[in-house]
Motif scaffolding. Structure first.
Motif, mmCIF file in Angstrom:
data_model
loop_
_atom_site.group_PDB
_atom_site.id
_atom_site.type_symbol
_atom_site.label_atom_id
_atom_site.label_comp_id
_atom_site.label_asym_id
_atom_site.label_seq_id
_atom_site.Cartn_x
_atom_site.Cartn_y
_atom_site.Cartn_z
ATOM 1 N N UNK A 185 6.098 19.896 11.128
ATOM 2 C CA UNK A 185 7.016 20.709 11.916
ATOM 3 C C UNK A 185 6.265 21.807 12.653
ATOM 4 N N UNK A 186 5.312 22.432 11.977
ATOM 5 C CA UNK A 186 4.551 23.524 12.585
ATOM 6 C C UNK A 186 3.500 23.008 13.562
ATOM 7 N N UNK A 187 2.910 21.851 13.265
ATOM 8 C CA UNK A 187 1.801 21.314 14.069
ATOM 9 C C UNK A 187 2.039 19.823 14.316
ATOM 10 N N UNK A 188 2.937 19.471 15.244
ATOM 11 C CA UNK A 188 3.393 18.088 15.378
ATOM 12 C C UNK A 188 2.343 17.096 15.822
ATOM 13 N N UNK A 189 1.220 17.544 16.374
ATOM 14 C CA UNK A 189 0.189 16.598 16.811
ATOM 15 C C UNK A 189 -0.929 16.418 15.792
ATOM 16 N N UNK A 190 -0.889 17.136 14.704
ATOM 17 C CA UNK A 190 -1.936 17.042 13.689
ATOM 18 C C UNK A 190 -1.536 16.071 12.584
ATOM 19 N N UNK A 191 -2.556 15.475 11.936
ATOM 20 C CA UNK A 191 -2.306 14.672 10.742
ATOM 21 C C UNK A 191 -1.713 15.561 9.658
ATOM 22 N N UNK A 192 -0.596 15.163 9.096
ATOM 23 C CA UNK A 192 0.019 15.943 8.030
ATOM 24 C C UNK A 192 -0.150 15.277 6.666
ATOM 25 N N UNK A 193 -0.377 13.945 6.666
ATOM 26 C CA UNK A 193 -0.677 13.222 5.435
ATOM 27 C C UNK A 193 -1.444 11.950 5.817
ATOM 28 N N UNK A 194 -1.897 11.191 4.837
ATOM 29 C CA UNK A 194 -2.880 10.138 5.075
ATOM 30 C C UNK A 194 -2.450 9.080 6.077
ATOM 31 N N UNK A 195 -1.153 8.743 6.140
ATOM 32 C CA UNK A 195 -0.700 7.649 7.008
ATOM 33 C C UNK A 195 0.107 8.162 8.203
ATOM 34 N N UNK A 196 -0.342 9.251 8.752
ATOM 35 C CA UNK A 196 0.353 9.893 9.865
ATOM 36 C C UNK A 196 -0.218 9.456 11.218
ATOM 37 N N UNK A 197 -0.785 8.241 11.294
ATOM 38 C CA UNK A 197 -1.519 7.805 12.483
ATOM 39 C C UNK A 197 -0.733 7.804 13.796
ATOM 40 N N UNK A 198 0.490 7.274 13.863
ATOM 41 C CA UNK A 198 1.124 7.043 15.167
ATOM 42 C C UNK A 198 1.228 8.269 16.060
ATOM 43 N N UNK A 199 1.423 9.451 15.495
ATOM 44 C CA UNK A 199 1.602 10.647 16.321
ATOM 45 C C UNK A 199 0.398 11.580 16.285
ATOM 46 N N UNK A 200 -0.712 11.130 15.685
ATOM 47 C CA UNK A 200 -1.786 12.080 15.402
ATOM 48 C C UNK A 200 -3.171 11.654 15.874
ATOM 49 N N UNK A 201 -3.354 10.411 16.307
ATOM 50 C CA UNK A 201 -4.639 9.938 16.799
ATOM 51 C C UNK A 201 -4.580 9.822 18.317
ATOM 52 N N UNK A 202 -5.605 10.344 18.991
ATOM 53 C CA UNK A 202 -5.620 10.389 20.451
ATOM 54 C C UNK A 202 -6.885 9.725 20.984
ATOM 55 N N UNK A 203 -6.826 9.299 22.244
ATOM 56 C CA UNK A 203 -7.942 8.576 22.846
ATOM 57 C C UNK A 203 -8.293 9.146 24.211
ATOM 58 N N UNK A 204 -9.550 8.955 24.597
ATOM 59 C CA UNK A 204 -10.049 9.341 25.905
ATOM 60 C C UNK A 204 -11.344 8.560 26.131
ATOM 61 N N UNK A 205 -11.723 8.356 27.377
ATOM 62 C CA UNK A 205 -12.945 7.624 27.690
ATOM 63 C C UNK A 205 -13.873 8.495 28.526
ATOM 64 N N UNK A 206 -15.102 8.623 28.066
ATOM 65 C CA UNK A 206 -16.127 9.321 28.834
ATOM 66 C C UNK A 206 -15.914 10.805 29.003
ATOM 67 N N UNK A 207 -15.340 11.477 28.018
ATOM 68 C CA UNK A 207 -15.041 12.908 28.143
ATOM 69 C C UNK A 207 -16.052 13.761 27.386
ATOM 70 N N UNK A 208 -16.068 15.037 27.727
ATOM 71 C CA UNK A 208 -16.661 16.071 26.893
ATOM 72 C C UNK A 208 -15.516 16.775 26.183
ATOM 73 N N UNK A 209 -15.816 17.451 25.067
ATOM 74 C CA UNK A 209 -14.747 18.015 24.250
ATOM 75 C C UNK A 209 -15.028 19.474 23.896
ATOM 76 N N UNK A 210 -13.960 20.265 23.912
ATOM 77 C CA UNK A 210 -14.028 21.655 23.480
ATOM 78 C C UNK A 210 -13.190 21.818 22.215
ATOM 79 N N UNK A 211 -13.801 22.367 21.182
ATOM 80 C CA UNK A 211 -13.117 22.674 19.925
ATOM 81 C C UNK A 211 -12.978 24.191 19.859
ATOM 82 N N UNK A 212 -11.742 24.670 19.912
ATOM 83 C CA UNK A 212 -11.495 26.110 19.955
ATOM 84 C C UNK A 212 -10.815 26.567 18.676
ATOM 85 N N UNK A 213 -11.368 27.590 18.058
ATOM 86 C CA UNK A 213 -10.770 28.202 16.873
ATOM 87 C C UNK A 213 -9.873 29.362 17.311
ATOM 88 N N UNK A 214 -8.683 29.456 16.689
ATOM 89 C CA UNK A 214 -7.679 30.475 17.032
ATOM 90 C C UNK A 214 -7.342 30.450 18.520
#
Length: 331
Positions: free
Chosen positions: A206-235
């Protein structure tokens, strides 16, 4: 000239993913974060396995095509002049700033990646091992959906007492707190059909709908992209040059007598600089993911300011195409 043209053509026909990806870490927290990096078996280590990232700073690493592994942020760390020490949350147990092949002790918010070999990258932000710091993953320069994902909510403030670590430094998963098979999706519950989200997983979702919330939460929590760079931002919800937030909305989570969960709140919030607006009042029952995902653009397009970036694969390919075209023109 012929050698240059041959080289340009060779680079142009290579799959974009052959260049790998650049990972940039950005700290928008009020305090220093110490990211940890763990490569999966068979993947090479990056230039660091753990480092200090002061407030409002960034650092980038190059990963080869096919690389897979995970990132997390350690908090409350204390290291002496020799580099020895430990962290209050997500400590990797190495006794050093570098994690040296060790993973995060839960609770820990995790960003997980598998880079494609000429195909799609797969990535997610997981709360399966609990939560310790807000985090978002953004892709740039790639093709495909390339959606942003993560958890921008401070779950430490909403964490139930039975999952809370210390004075609220982190929030355990139900599996970590209770260890029972139905929470851990183990034993007789080791399948998607048998293991369903618990009331605690529903709270995380409910608080974080795009994150894995338990082990079999794949359908709404795994994302794809091709040939990208990625930024991981804290807070990422912290105010920055490109986004500022003014919100009075405070969600409240209560557990009903029948085991169901209700998330309620009132007020409104507006976030500027990123094209996002959140507002609402009333209550939601269940996971709340449908309501929050209905306008999921609130998570997309977060700009995190002045992070230093290398050329993305798509930019490199454009430069090569332009260079080759000019060479043919002057022949």
């Amino acid at each position: 000239m012929d050698l240059f043209l041959c080289l340009s053509f060779f680079l142009l026909v290579l799959p974009t993913g052959v260049f790998g990806a650049t990972f940039t870490f950005v700290n928008r927290c009020d305090d220093t974060v110490w990211p940890g990096i763990l490569a999966n078996a068979g993947s090479p280590s990056l230039d660091s396995t753990g480092f200090e990232l002061p407030k409002d700073s960034s650092r980038s690493f190059q990963a080869p095509t096919g690389w897979s592994g995970r990132f997390w942020g350690r908090t409350g760390c204390k290291f002496d002049d020799s580099g020895s020490g430990s962290c209050v949350t997500a400590d990797c147990g190495s006794g050093e700033v570098e994690c040296n092949g060790a993973g995060a002790a839960p609770p820990a918010t995790l960003a997980e990646f598998t880079l494609g070999t000429g195909g799609q990258d797969f990535y997610d932000v997981s709360l399966v091992d609990g939560y310790n710091v807000a985090m978002i993953v953004e892709g740039s320069g790639g093709s495909g959906t390339c959606a942003s994902t993560g958890c921008v909510t401070d779950l430490n403030r909403q964490c139930p007492a039975e999952l809370r670590v210390g004075d609220g430094q982190a929030c355990k998963s139900a599996c970590e707190a209770f260890g029972s098979p139905e929470y851990c999706c183990s034993g007789a519950y080791n399948s998607p059909a048998a293991c369903k989200p618990s009331v605690y997983a529903e709270m995380f979702k409910s608080a974080c709908p795009r994150s894995y919330s338990y082990a079999y939460d794949d359908p709404t929590s795994t994302f794809t992209c091709t040939g990208a760079d990625y930024t991981v931002t804290f807070c990422p919800s912290m105010p920055s040059q490109k986004s500022s937030k003014d919100t009075s909305y405070t969600p409240t989570t209560t557990t009903n007598g029948d085991g169901s969960m209700t998330v309620s709140g009132s007020g409104s919030g507006t976030e500027t600089g990123s094209g996002m607006t959140e507002s609402g009042s009333g209550s939601e029952s269940g996971s709340g993911s449908e309501a929050m995902l209905a306008n999921g653009s609130w998570l997309a397009g977060l700009a995190m300011g002045d992070s230093t970036r290398n050329l993305s694969p798509s930019t490199l390919r454009f430069a090569l195409i332009t260079s080759a075209a000019l060479s043919f023109f002057y022949l």
